[in-house]
Scaffold this motif. Sequence first.
Motif, short mmCIF file in Angstrom:
data_model
loop_
_atom_site.label_atom_id
_atom_site.label_comp_id
_atom_site.label_asym_id
_atom_site.label_seq_id
_atom_site.Cartn_x
_atom_site.Cartn_y
_atom_site.Cartn_z
N TYR A 56 1.42 2.86 -4.18
CA TYR A 56 2.50 3.63 -4.79
C TYR A 56 3.19 4.47 -3.72
O TYR A 56 2.57 4.91 -2.76
N LYS A 57 4.49 4.74 -3.94
CA LYS A 57 5.25 5.64 -3.07
C LYS A 57 5.91 6.73 -3.92
O LYS A 57 6.34 6.47 -5.05
N PRO A 58 6.02 7.95 -3.39
CA PRO A 58 6.75 9.00 -4.12
C PRO A 58 8.22 8.63 -4.27
O PRO A 58 8.83 8.11 -3.32
N MET A 114 -2.78 11.39 -7.09
CA MET A 114 -1.76 11.00 -6.10
C MET A 114 -2.39 10.23 -4.94
O MET A 114 -1.82 9.24 -4.46
N SER A 172 -1.56 6.43 -3.97
CA SER A 172 -1.08 6.11 -2.62
C SER A 172 -1.90 4.99 -1.99
O SER A 172 -1.34 4.07 -1.37
N MET A 211 5.60 8.60 -8.83
CA MET A 211 5.16 7.61 -7.86
C MET A 211 5.40 6.22 -8.42
O MET A 211 5.26 6.00 -9.64
#
Length: 223
Positions: free
Chosen positions: A128-130, A120, A124, A168
């Motif tokens: 990437y974004k959740p 994660m 990030s 993500m």
Amino acid sequence: MEIEISSCKHLMYVSEIQQEMYDSAQRRGTGIAKRSIEYLTQKISDGNAVVATENGEWVGFCYIETWSHGQFVANSGLIVSPNFRNKGVATLIKNKVFQLSRNKYPDAKIFGLTTGLAVMKINSDLGYKPVIYSELTQDEEFWNGCKNCVNYEILIKKERKNCLCTAMLFVPQNNKVNEAVNQSENEFNHKISQEEHKYTIQNSPETNNNKKETDEKESHLSV
């Protein structure tokens, strides 16, 4: 250490890669299905994977999958050999396979599902974004790949809206001037060279000997 786009010369490692992917998922009690030798062989032969090696030994691996007719791309099966964990290898591989994905599919959204905090963090850092599961590909073939995961029943009970994995997503249009695409090959390779140089220094025999006493309890990174 060399981190390369895969080719037929890397097929010699396919059995080791397959077994470690499966063993790692079993140890964590979650995760990826065991991919067939044929499937991984095709990915490697087609140049849709990244392989890291050192002195003829397999170090790490990750491959590309496409869904929804190329609208979505996943960087899947990220795995690092136990002998090379806790040394920054996963980050180097993810950077390389991310660049490969952006070069091959510049307009595609890149997504991932993971329970690993380390992955994660890497995602990030790449932009990437959740997101919620509905923002991912709805390709049935992708979701069928979850059937071999120990958490599949949870996914179904949740009507495929969420599970233990965090979703993500990297959206090109949301990242200024598509910086991952516009970054020149020389700039990227310079960055990788710097990271590889740092890796070499940090993991030289002299450095490792100095760190041995204080580092004996270091935990393994699962990817």
